[in-house]
Design a protein around this motif. Structure first.
Motif, PDB file in Angstrom:
ATOM      1  N   GLY A   1       0.821  -1.201   0.000  1.00  0.00           N
ATOM      2  CA  GLY A   1       0.000   0.000   0.000  1.00  0.00           C
ATOM      3  C   GLY A   1       0.853   1.248   0.000  1.00  0.00           C
ATOM      4  O   GLY A   1       2.050   1.220   0.317  1.00  0.00           O
ATOM      5  N   ALA A   2       0.247   2.360  -0.347  1.00  0.00           N
ATOM      6  CA  ALA A   2       0.976   3.624  -0.370  1.00  0.00           C
ATOM      7  C   ALA A   2       1.504   4.000   1.006  1.00  0.00           C
ATOM      8  O   ALA A   2       2.491   4.739   1.122  1.00  0.00           O
ATOM      9  N   ASN A   3       0.878   3.478   2.058  1.00  0.00           N
ATOM     10  CA  ASN A   3       1.357   3.740   3.421  1.00  0.00           C
ATOM     11  C   ASN A   3       2.250   2.619   3.939  1.00  0.00           C
ATOM     12  O   ASN A   3       2.573   2.569   5.121  1.00  0.00           O
TER      13      ASN A   3
ATOM     14  N   ASN B   1      -2.148  -5.173   7.010  1.00  0.00           N
ATOM     15  CA  ASN B   1      -1.346  -4.828   8.182  1.00  0.00           C
ATOM     16  C   ASN B   1      -0.947  -3.367   8.058  1.00  0.00           C
ATOM     17  O   ASN B   1       0.025  -3.018   7.384  1.00  0.00           O
ATOM     18  N   GLU B   2      -1.725  -2.512   8.700  1.00  0.00           N
ATOM     19  CA  GLU B   2      -1.499  -1.076   8.610  1.00  0.00           C
ATOM     20  C   GLU B   2      -0.313  -0.669   9.493  1.00  0.00           C
ATOM     21  O   GLU B   2       0.157  -1.449  10.316  1.00  0.00           O
ATOM     22  N   PRO B   3       0.221   0.557   9.298  1.00  0.00           N
ATOM     23  CA  PRO B   3       1.306   1.019  10.155  1.00  0.00           C
ATOM     24  C   PRO B   3       0.976   0.850  11.643  1.00  0.00           C
ATOM     25  O   PRO B   3      -0.156   1.068  12.062  1.00  0.00           O
TER      26      PRO B   3
ATOM     27  N   ILE C   1       8.014   1.804  -1.211  1.00  0.00           N
ATOM     28  CA  ILE C   1       9.057   0.843  -1.576  1.00  0.00           C
ATOM     29  C   ILE C   1      10.390   1.245  -0.974  1.00  0.00           C
ATOM     30  O   ILE C   1      11.134   0.414  -0.427  1.00  0.00           O
ATOM     31  N   ALA C   2      10.738   2.519  -1.054  1.00  0.00           N
ATOM     32  CA  ALA C   2      12.005   2.972  -0.475  1.00  0.00           C
ATOM     33  C   ALA C   2      12.046   2.700   1.022  1.00  0.00           C
ATOM     34  O   ALA C   2      13.076   2.263   1.561  1.00  0.00           O
ATOM     35  N   ALA C   3      10.939   2.944   1.714  1.00  0.00           N
ATOM     36  CA  ALA C   3      10.891   2.689   3.156  1.00  0.00           C
ATOM     37  C   ALA C   3      10.976   1.202   3.457  1.00  0.00           C
ATOM     38  O   ALA C   3      11.640   0.783   4.416  1.00  0.00           O
TER      39      ALA C   3
ATOM     40  N   PRO D   1      14.539   1.790   7.855  1.00  0.00           N
ATOM     41  CA  PRO D   1      14.736   0.948   9.041  1.00  0.00           C
ATOM     42  C   PRO D   1      13.629  -0.093   9.166  1.00  0.00           C
ATOM     43  O   PRO D   1      12.521   0.102   8.660  1.00  0.00           O
ATOM     44  N   LEU D   2      13.954  -1.204   9.797  1.00  0.00           N
ATOM     45  CA  LEU D   2      12.942  -2.199  10.129  1.00  0.00           C
ATOM     46  C   LEU D   2      12.043  -1.581  11.183  1.00  0.00           C
ATOM     47  O   LEU D   2      12.480  -1.294  12.296  1.00  0.00           O
ATOM     48  N   SER D   3      10.772  -1.355  10.822  1.00  0.00           N
ATOM     49  CA  SER D   3       9.906  -0.592  11.715  1.00  0.00           C
ATOM     50  C   SER D   3       8.449  -0.929  11.462  1.00  0.00           C
ATOM     51  O   SER D   3       8.025  -1.101  10.314  1.00  0.00           O
ATOM     52  N   ALA D   4       7.688  -0.992  12.555  1.00  0.00           N
ATOM     53  CA  ALA D   4       6.245  -1.180  12.426  1.00  0.00           C
ATOM     54  C   ALA D   4       5.594   0.000  11.728  1.00  0.00           C
ATOM     55  O   ALA D   4       4.466  -0.120  11.243  1.00  0.00           O
ATOM     56  N   SER D   5       6.279   1.136  11.649  1.00  0.00           N
ATOM     57  CA  SER D   5       5.737   2.289  10.925  1.00  0.00           C
ATOM     58  C   SER D   5       5.631   2.014   9.430  1.00  0.00           C
ATOM     59  O   SER D   5       4.817   2.627   8.746  1.00  0.00           O
ATOM     60  N   CYS D   6       6.452   1.104   8.933  1.00  0.00           N
ATOM     61  CA  CYS D   6       6.341   0.634   7.547  1.00  0.00           C
ATOM     62  C   CYS D   6       6.274  -0.881   7.578  1.00  0.00           C
ATOM     63  O   CYS D   6       7.310  -1.557   7.586  1.00  0.00           O
TER      64      CYS D   6
END
Length: 263
Positions: free
Chosen positions: A139-141, A147-149, A211-213, A218-223
């Motif tokens: 997704g764009a996010n 599995n959303e941010p 995609i860049a994120a 970083p490995l993150s639940a934000s992405c």
């Protein structure tokens, strides 16, 4: 992680389909078990798999498919349910029988009942021997499946609230935003990671930031997409537009050239 960058969405579909077929050969022990994503990104991939089946390279007539997600409260006969979407876009395309299609059950009288059904879905995947190849979009996010941010990177199949952006993106399939369900049942990121191979396809500049994120951030639940960095066999196939924000592009191109002997 293997990152393949090609010129066009059509080329991306062909390369992603090859990655799926290679994964089925590497991880399959019998009839294929596919993890299935909906959305526009994998449509070309499914068309390529259908062509491969017609050439006799693969047989999906006894395959099993496990959907990533389903809406909560939407009957599975509804045109926009993911069961019906996958019947149209996968079963009727690649020849996977409807009897082999498994989709999370988002209907129930209580939240507890739906949660129990979600847990049973994970058990059904295990009983099938696990997913050989999981097909993914993003997704764009940065979401994978639904599995959303802020989703746990070890989460299991469960009920999840849809982000406002996700509902707005999906409103085009419904008669207005108010018709889009607010919740879903989605495979968890931990569930997704148990597949033998992950194949993510993304095309278009609107996916470039996510995609860049996912690939380089970083490995993150934000992405949530960044969980691909943990998987031992993840293949990311992009067109030029989706790859436009990657910083390590030169390396990806060099790595894709492969190991050459006798030079």
């Amino acid at each position: 992680m293997e990152v393949l960058i090609v010129d066009t969405p059509e080329e991306a579909a062909a390369f992603a389909a090859s990655a799926v077929l290679d994964g089925l050969r590497a991880y399959g022990t019998g009839n294929p078990v596919l993890g299935l994503a909906t959305g526009s990104s994998p449509l070309g991939l499914y068309a390529e798999l259908a062509a491969a089946a017609q050439r006799g390279e693969v047989d999906f007539s006894a395959a099993r498919g496990f959907a990533l997600d389903e809406y909560v409260g939407l009957d599975d006969t509804h045109e926009q349910s993911y069961r019906q979407t996958l019947i149209r876009e996968v079963c009727n395309v690649i020849g996977l029988p409807e009897s082999g299609l498994n989709v999370p059950n988002g209907n129930g009288e209580t939240v507890a009942q739906i949660a129990e059904q979600a847990a049973a879905y994970d058990e059904a995947i295990k009983a099938a021997g696990g997913v050989d190849v999981q097909i993914l979009g993003i997704g764009a996010n940065g979401h994978l499946g639904f599995n959303e941010p802020a989703s746990s990177l070890r989460s299991r199949t469960r009920i999840k609230r849809l982000a406002s952006q996700t509902r707005e993106d999906n409103a085009r399939f419904f008669d207005g935003l108010d018709q889009v369900p607010t919740h879903c049942v989605t495979q968890g990121l931990g569930t997704v990671q148990e597949a033998g191979r992950l194949v993510l396809i993304a095309t278009g500049s609107h996916k470039a930031e996510a995609i860049a994120a996912a690939v380089e951030g970083p490995l993150s639940a934000s992405c949530p997409g960044s969980v691909l960095q943990l998987h031992p066999d993840a293949v990311v196939v992009l067109d030029e537009a989706a790859a436009s924000r990657l910083k390590n592009r030169a390396y990806y191109d060099d790595a894709a050239a492969g190991l050459q002997f006798g030079i």
